[in-house]
Scaffold this motif. Structure first.
Motif, PDB file in Angstrom:
ATOM      1  N   UNK A 139       0.891  -1.075   0.042  1.00  0.00           N
ATOM      2  CA  UNK A 139      -0.070  -0.131  -0.077  1.00  0.00           C
ATOM      3  C   UNK A 139       0.807   1.256  -0.047  1.00  0.00           C
ATOM      4  N   UNK A 140       0.545   2.454  -0.435  1.00  0.00           N
ATOM      5  CA  UNK A 140       1.326   3.573  -0.433  1.00  0.00           C
ATOM      6  C   UNK A 140       0.258   5.008  -0.280  1.00  0.00           C
ATOM      7  N   UNK A 141       0.922   5.782   0.308  1.00  0.00           N
ATOM      8  CA  UNK A 141       0.188   7.080   0.340  1.00  0.00           C
ATOM      9  C   UNK A 141       1.577   8.105   0.081  1.00  0.00           C
ATOM     10  N   UNK A 142       1.097   9.113  -0.550  1.00  0.00           N
ATOM     11  CA  UNK A 142       2.205  10.198  -1.039  1.00  0.00           C
ATOM     12  C   UNK A 142       1.695  11.562  -0.897  1.00  0.00           C
ATOM     13  N   UNK A 143       2.803  12.548  -0.532  1.00  0.00           N
ATOM     14  CA  UNK A 143       2.422  13.917  -0.595  1.00  0.00           C
ATOM     15  C   UNK A 143       3.641  14.767  -0.693  1.00  0.00           C
ATOM     16  N   UNK A 144       3.529  15.857  -0.925  1.00  0.00           N
ATOM     17  CA  UNK A 144       4.838  16.900  -0.868  1.00  0.00           C
ATOM     18  C   UNK A 144       4.768  17.609   0.527  1.00  0.00           C
TER      19      UNK A 144
END
Length: 303
Positions: A139-144
């Motif tokens: 699973x993955x979550x991404x942001x700046x």
């Protein structure tokens, strides 16, 4: 039931001081008394793995590696591009896991901090390629997390990973690494020419007695935070059902809402999530990044 205790970090260097990024760790019902194996690999400001302990003997090796990155590369060596920086970070992830007797095949969840969201398309392509051979992508979550001005110009990426050697179940919508692109994104959404967009994650990952849900967003629901949140919560319900679970099974929810989100909209997001969770003892963490994927007003991941 859920038991909460303060977190003590096993450091490789020194602890990252943004304490709001560290969600208190939790013990699943009947869990062991020892604290989870949390390793602060660097002090780079990045999203952190959601740490906890499980009562399942298969998950007693759970490890949480935070803020994995590499020293900024000199721009004259081409290191300022994601194409050079990401593979170096991937190599460090593998080295850190190897020290623990694990490999990229054992990763179940990834928190990706991108220093410039325009690099997202290129990162997804490189990450998908790196994960070739992995049958169940994490699973993955991404942001700046921060504005470009607050990070070194040659810094591009940091990863925080959760890993276990417990077998990952092959649920209906898990994705393998090295897959084909899923969409085309125009040039204005990236720092590169218009190119195929990879979605290199599994929406639901199950190992032992734990299920990780990848970060969900839905800009197709409209521009209002309320509509996006309601759509995401429906997706979360469907993802839980895929693994035979319900909202009552949740122990942690992580909400990403950009700093640009108006206070009244942010209040709405929090209210809707609280109503969804009900009176259950679910730990809720909120991160306010500078930028989110696809410019969404909310993204939610769960354990």
């Amino acid at each position: 039931s859920l038991s909460l205790k303060p977190l003590r970090v096993k450091q490789h260097s020194f602890a990252h001081r943004l304490s709001w990024l560290f969600p208190p760790w939790c013990i699943m019902a009947g869990g062991a008394s020892e604290e989870p194996a949390v390793h602060q690999v660097t002090d780079f400001p990045a999203m952190q793995a959601v740490s906890f302990q499980s009562s399942d003997p298969a998950l007693q090796d759970l490890v949480f590696l935070n803020s994995i990155t590499v020293d900024a590369m000199p721009s004259d060596a081409g290191g300022s591009s994601m194409a050079d920086f990401a593979p170096a970070v991937f190599r460090r992830v593998e080295a850190e896991l190897q020290n623990l007797g694990m490999s990229k095949h054992d990763i179940v969840d990834v928190k990706t901090t991108i220093c410039d969201m325009r690099d997202l398309i290129k990162f997804n392509e490189l990450y998908d390629s790196w994960m070739s051979g992995v049958e169940v992508l994490p699973a993955q979550t991404a942001c700046q997390l921060h504005d470009e001005s607050s990070t070194p110009p040659s810094a591009r990426l940091a990863l925080s990973v959760t890993a276990t050697k417990a077998q990952k179940e092959k649920l209906p919508r898990v994705r393998a690494g090295g897959g084909k692109p899923d969409a085309m994104f125009p040039a204005e959404d990236a720092a590169y020419e218009a190119q195929p967009m990879h979605f290199p994650w599994s929406p639901v990952v199950h190992a032992g007695d734990v299920t990780w849900l990848a970060g969900s967003l839905d800009i197709s629901a409209g521009s209002a935070a309320e509509a996006q949140t309601e759509a995401i919560l429906r997706v979360i319900g469907a993802n839980l059902a895929e693994d035979g679970l319900s909202r009552e099974s949740l122990v942690h929810m992580e909400i990403l809402a950009p700093t640009s989100l108006a206070p009244d909209e942010f209040d709405t997001v929090q209210r809707l999530c609280a109503e969804y969770l009900g009176s259950g003892k679910v730990k809720v963490s909120t991160i306010r990044p500078a930028k989110t994927c696809a410019g969404c007003k909310v993204e939610i991941s769960c354990v």
